[in-house]
Scaffold this active site. Structure first.
Site, PDB file in Angstrom:
ATOM      1  N   THR A 180       0.822  -1.204   0.000  1.00  0.00           N
ATOM      2  CA  THR A 180       0.000   0.000   0.000  1.00  0.00           C
ATOM      3  C   THR A 180       0.860   1.259   0.000  1.00  0.00           C
ATOM      4  O   THR A 180       1.958   1.262   0.540  1.00  0.00           O
ATOM      5  CB  THR A 180      -0.907   0.053   1.257  1.00  0.00           C
ATOM      6  OG1 THR A 180      -0.091  -0.228   2.401  1.00  0.00           O
ATOM      7  CG2 THR A 180      -2.039  -0.950   1.177  1.00  0.00           C
ATOM      8  N   GLU A 238      16.854 -19.946  11.108  1.00  0.00           N
ATOM      9  CA  GLU A 238      17.289 -19.521  12.424  1.00  0.00           C
ATOM     10  C   GLU A 238      17.045 -20.601  13.483  1.00  0.00           C
ATOM     11  O   GLU A 238      15.955 -21.177  13.494  1.00  0.00           O
ATOM     12  CB  GLU A 238      16.453 -18.274  12.774  1.00  0.00           C
ATOM     13  CG  GLU A 238      17.159 -17.281  13.601  1.00  0.00           C
ATOM     14  CD  GLU A 238      16.374 -15.972  13.638  1.00  0.00           C
ATOM     15  OE1 GLU A 238      16.221 -15.329  12.586  1.00  0.00           O
ATOM     16  OE2 GLU A 238      15.924 -15.634  14.728  1.00  0.00           O
ATOM     17  N   ARG A 285      12.639 -10.678   8.512  1.00  0.00           N
ATOM     18  CA  ARG A 285      12.589 -12.113   8.819  1.00  0.00           C
ATOM     19  C   ARG A 285      13.461 -12.857   7.811  1.00  0.00           C
ATOM     20  O   ARG A 285      13.481 -12.516   6.618  1.00  0.00           O
ATOM     21  CB  ARG A 285      11.156 -12.644   8.731  1.00  0.00           C
ATOM     22  CG  ARG A 285      10.307 -12.392   9.956  1.00  0.00           C
ATOM     23  CD  ARG A 285      10.781 -13.198  11.171  1.00  0.00           C
ATOM     24  NE  ARG A 285       9.990 -12.967  12.375  1.00  0.00           N
ATOM     25  CZ  ARG A 285      10.244 -12.031  13.298  1.00  0.00           C
ATOM     26  NH1 ARG A 285      11.267 -11.216  13.148  1.00  0.00           N
ATOM     27  NH2 ARG A 285       9.486 -11.930  14.372  1.00  0.00           N
ATOM     28  N   HIS A 314      19.931 -11.876  15.861  1.00  0.00           N
ATOM     29  CA  HIS A 314      18.531 -11.450  16.017  1.00  0.00           C
ATOM     30  C   HIS A 314      18.338 -10.576  17.268  1.00  0.00           C
ATOM     31  O   HIS A 314      17.655 -10.979  18.214  1.00  0.00           O
ATOM     32  CB  HIS A 314      17.593 -12.669  16.043  1.00  0.00           C
ATOM     33  CG  HIS A 314      16.172 -12.300  15.664  1.00  0.00           C
ATOM     34  ND1 HIS A 314      15.286 -13.193  15.109  1.00  0.00           N
ATOM     35  CD2 HIS A 314      15.486 -11.124  15.764  1.00  0.00           C
ATOM     36  CE1 HIS A 314      14.124 -12.605  14.889  1.00  0.00           C
ATOM     37  NE2 HIS A 314      14.230 -11.337  15.282  1.00  0.00           N
ATOM     38  N   ILE A 315      18.932  -9.387  17.222  1.00  0.00           N
ATOM     39  CA  ILE A 315      18.875  -8.487  18.387  1.00  0.00           C
ATOM     40  C   ILE A 315      18.169  -7.173  18.051  1.00  0.00           C
ATOM     41  O   ILE A 315      18.370  -6.161  18.726  1.00  0.00           O
ATOM     42  CB  ILE A 315      20.291  -8.196  18.948  1.00  0.00           C
ATOM     43  CG1 ILE A 315      21.237  -7.679  17.846  1.00  0.00           C
ATOM     44  CG2 ILE A 315      20.870  -9.453  19.601  1.00  0.00           C
ATOM     45  CD1 ILE A 315      22.576  -7.170  18.375  1.00  0.00           C
TER      46      ILE A 315
END
Ligand code: GLV
Ligand code: GLV
Length: 316
Positions: free
Chosen positions: A176, A264, A235, A282-283
């Site tokens: 969008t 992961e 992700r 992943h922080i």
């Protein structure tokens, strides 16, 4: 007595908040064993889950009394949301509180790859700095370069705000148009191909879904500039990781910064051997105050719903 299951230790003292509840709290800094989780959920009213917990049909079926799940994350692709909803279970996440923190991390990755911060630190620690030279660790500027943001939600927009300070040319793509954000941030909507082929920095801050899965593969990397820098703080499965490794190794793009991985916590072995990629565990939302706010949000949603029937604002 109402029962709440929390699958992993949170950086917030929450025992007092759940006084009068039966609390099953995994106080360890590692994922809760699936068998234990299944068992604990048999008579649980609420679940506070981590993004690393797979909340699938089997698990939802094992929890006949469950009324609410609050994922301790903004992303919720680890949960079969439709199935949970079908069972009358509310599913919540932790939006807003982590927006700026995650945007800052993505920005830190971008500038660190551009200026080769991690590589240069390793070099210095190895005792290799024997004198200034005109050629040492030449990087690339952010100033007035084009940044293409894939996923222009709250986090993408907060990231764009950081880019404004560097007078970057901001383009974005997505499902969008965000007219207000375009005006406020000076961002321009482009289609996916233009974003990919014209940007100096391509930054993924999108959620994982059918549309975004593997949106970045070898074909996509081949369309990028040879000098492009790719960042993923969304992700992992949005990117075909083996293709990214190939692109980095073969000079198809210049560099990358990753906070998330396709499988992961497994990471493609090839990436470990490359100097032109920064790998973080992943922080994105990992600041003390944000992680505390995320905990409070989960606690409040669960308690308000169970005790007062209030539908939380963070319901999905
Ligand atoms: C982290 O990745 C989150 O979704 O909060
Ligand atoms: C999540 O906060 C998003 O980017 O919309």
């Amino acid at each position: 007595m109402r029962k709440v299951v929390i699958t992993q230790k949170l950086p917030y003292e929450l025992e007092d908040d759940f006084r009068g509840y039966q609390l099953v709290y995994n106080r360890e800094d590692r994922q809760m064993d699936r068998a234990d989780l299944l068992l604990s959920l048999r008579d649980a009213d609420a679940l506070i889950s981590m993004l690393s917990d797979k909340i699938d049909r089997e698990l939802i079926d094992a929890a006949p009394d469950l009324k609410i799940i609050n994922n301790y994350a903004v992303g919720y692709n680890n949960i079969d949301v439709d199935y949970a909803k079908g069972k009358g279970i509310l599913v919540c996440n932790t939006p807003h509180v982590l927006t700026e923190t995650t945007a800052e991390l993505a920005f830190a990755l971008m500038i660190s790859v551009a200026r080769r911060i991690v590589e240069a630190d390793k070099f210095t620690r190895m005792g290799n700095f024997v004198g200034w030279t005109p050629n040492l660790f030449l990087g690339t500027d952010l100033y007035r370069k084009r940044v293409g943001i894939y996923g222009f939600g709250r986090i993408g927009q907060a990231f764009a705000r950081c880019c404004r300070g560097f007078e970057m040319d901001i383009v974005y793509t997505g499902n969008t148009r965000k007219y207000e954000a375009e005006l406020n941030l000076g961002a321009r909507f482009v289609d996916f191909d233009e974003l990919v082929s014209s940007s100096d920095f391509i930054v993924v801050l999108a959620p994982l879904n059918e549309k975004t899965k593997h949106a970045f593969n070898l074909d996509t990397f081949k369309k990028m500039k040879k000098t492009a820098i790719f960042i993923n703080a969304g992700r992992g499965p949005i990117v075909k990781e083996s293709d990214l490794a190939y692109a980095l190794k073969n000079g198809i793009i210049r560099g990358a910064g990753l906070d998330v991985y396709e499988y992961e916590p497994e990471i493609s072995e090839e990436l470990f051997d490359l100097d032109n990629v920064i790998l973080l565990p992943h922080i994105g939302s990992a600041s003390e105050s944000t992680r505390e706010e995320m905990a409070k949000l989960c606690i409040n949603s669960v308690k308000n719903y169970l005790e007062k029937g209030i539908i939380p604002a963070n319901v999905i």
